[in-house]
Write an enzyme that holds these catalytic residues in place. Sequence first.
Site, short mmCIF file in Angstrom:
data_model
loop_
_atom_site.label_atom_id
_atom_site.label_comp_id
_atom_site.label_asym_id
_atom_site.label_seq_id
_atom_site.Cartn_x
_atom_site.Cartn_y
_atom_site.Cartn_z
N ARG A 84 0.83 -1.22 0.00
CA ARG A 84 0.00 0.00 0.00
C ARG A 84 0.86 1.26 0.00
O ARG A 84 0.42 2.33 -0.35
CB ARG A 84 -0.96 -0.02 1.20
CG ARG A 84 -1.87 1.19 1.30
CD ARG A 84 -3.14 0.91 2.12
NE ARG A 84 -2.89 0.10 3.28
CZ ARG A 84 -2.38 0.56 4.44
NH1 ARG A 84 -2.05 1.83 4.57
NH2 ARG A 84 -2.20 -0.26 5.45
N TYR A 86 -15.96 17.81 -14.24
CA TYR A 86 -16.59 16.48 -14.27
C TYR A 86 -17.61 16.35 -13.14
O TYR A 86 -17.34 16.77 -12.00
CB TYR A 86 -15.48 15.43 -14.17
CG TYR A 86 -15.97 14.05 -13.85
CD1 TYR A 86 -16.91 13.41 -14.66
CD2 TYR A 86 -15.49 13.36 -12.74
CE1 TYR A 86 -17.36 12.14 -14.36
CE2 TYR A 86 -15.94 12.08 -12.43
CZ TYR A 86 -16.88 11.49 -13.25
OH TYR A 86 -17.33 10.23 -12.95
N ASP A 118 -6.71 19.08 -13.24
CA ASP A 118 -7.05 17.76 -13.77
C ASP A 118 -6.78 17.81 -15.28
O ASP A 118 -7.46 18.53 -16.02
CB ASP A 118 -8.54 17.47 -13.47
CG ASP A 118 -9.00 16.12 -13.99
OD1 ASP A 118 -8.39 15.60 -14.95
OD2 ASP A 118 -10.00 15.59 -13.47
N LYS A 146 -8.84 7.00 -19.11
CA LYS A 146 -9.28 7.61 -20.37
C LYS A 146 -8.22 7.47 -21.47
O LYS A 146 -7.88 6.37 -21.84
CB LYS A 146 -9.68 9.05 -20.10
CG LYS A 146 -10.55 9.23 -18.86
CD LYS A 146 -11.93 8.68 -19.08
CE LYS A 146 -12.77 8.48 -17.83
NZ LYS A 146 -12.57 9.29 -16.68
N1 PLP Z 1 -11.57 13.66 -14.15
C1 PLP Z 1 -12.26 13.76 -15.29
C2 PLP Z 1 -12.09 14.98 -16.15
C3 PLP Z 1 -13.13 12.75 -15.68
O1 PLP Z 1 -13.82 12.86 -16.83
C4 PLP Z 1 -13.28 11.61 -14.84
C5 PLP Z 1 -14.19 10.50 -15.17
O2 PLP Z 1 -14.96 10.54 -16.08
C6 PLP Z 1 -12.55 11.56 -13.65
C7 PLP Z 1 -11.70 12.59 -13.34
C8 PLP Z 1 -12.68 10.39 -12.71
O3 PLP Z 1 -11.84 9.35 -13.13
P1 PLP Z 1 -12.09 7.80 -12.78
O4 PLP Z 1 -13.33 7.38 -13.46
O5 PLP Z 1 -10.84 7.14 -13.30
O6 PLP Z 1 -12.19 7.70 -11.29
#
Ligand code: PLP
Length: 418
Positions: free
Chosen positions: A61, A114, A188, A212
Amino acid sequence: MNPFNPIESLASMRHEFGEHGGVNMSIEASTTFTVMDAETMPQIFHGQRGPEAGGCYLYGRHFNPTVYVLGRQLAALEGTESGYCTASGMSAIAAVLLQLCDSGDHIVSSSTIYGGTFALLNDYLSRKANLRTTFVDTHDHDAVDAAMAEHRPKILYVESLSNPTLRVADIRALAGIAHRHGAALVVDNTFCPLMVSPAQLGADVVIHSLTKFINGASDIVAGAVCGSTQFISSMMDVHTGSLMLMGPTMDPKVAHELSLRLPHLGIRMTEHSRRAMLFASRLHELGHSVVYPGLPTHPDHELARRLFRPEFGFGGIFTIDMHSKARAFRFMELLQNRDRFGYMAVSLGYFDTLMSCSASSTASEMTDEALQRAGISPGLVRVSIGYTGTVEQRWTQMEDALRQVGPAIELPLAAACQ
Ligand code: PLP
């Protein structure tokens, strides 16, 4: 000095050979690690020994050698000192926020993010951890400055390209505002790997959902945090680190798998972007309400030209407003069930095309008011363009589906929701 180039940075990283001289690194599956003399153990616990200090590992971990290599590869890609990986993008986001904030602290966030992150900030963290978030239009720098002055937040939070509205964050300007107010800029960068390097523009922490584009095959959920060595070490601290204590650990087998996909990320991003640009341009020429940062009509087009690396284009995602939920659903059903053009599915960055109606899917956590404020209309279809099939085959399918759905009629909001 040459400007930072993520492809060169990744290519000049130390090769990690496999156990028998393999050209790929080995998977270190052990969950616990031995030491050769007992004194080493307390030193690891006190952060005096670690992966970089004597090659010492402790427990699965905490740092894992295979996950650590992927973390360093992502740091090389983002141009940060360090990086580490997590079990999902959401766990990376939550762990960063909780590492930087204490109960009672404030966060200023872009209002277009998101839906999962919005729910985390707007509701979950305020209820569970007493963290308050103020949402602002981060394109209005005066409004950001005013919110920062009023709330004295620990964090200014943005997405480099917002989901699903595709607004481009002026990272350099926002870093200036955040730092003037003593806050960290957290970006992000899920939509824009390789296209833009937030840390090079002043961001303190860069987060990815590796699920993604970086993955590219929609078969692994994963995340990453890139930042200074001091920050990554603080997240991994045995006694106080959010990643160590909350434990959203990446499996080393996953790290190995993702590491094999980084070398062709650039080729994939270029092709995603090339096709998205072609589709968006043609849709725009036909008079459809299409949003894509590569179009000169996009409000942030000039900013995107300044920030994005031209070889990777303007990204693999565009939106098309079908002006009602019913038309959006019919459009997606035709494309999936009749044409096999792509899939009605959330997520993005897959080799095939993914289509979702944001207001009733990934952004459904948002209130009607927040949706309206963020510019997410009921008929907005987010399209993550894949690269299977030929461009002309795919374009013919899309053009025909649009013809079948019929011309758009501007509807009042209540009718558009049907
Ligand atoms: N950040 C963005 C811009 C996203 O589109 C997403 C998910 O769609 C996330 C974070 C979350 O990622 P995860 O689904 O890998 O937890």
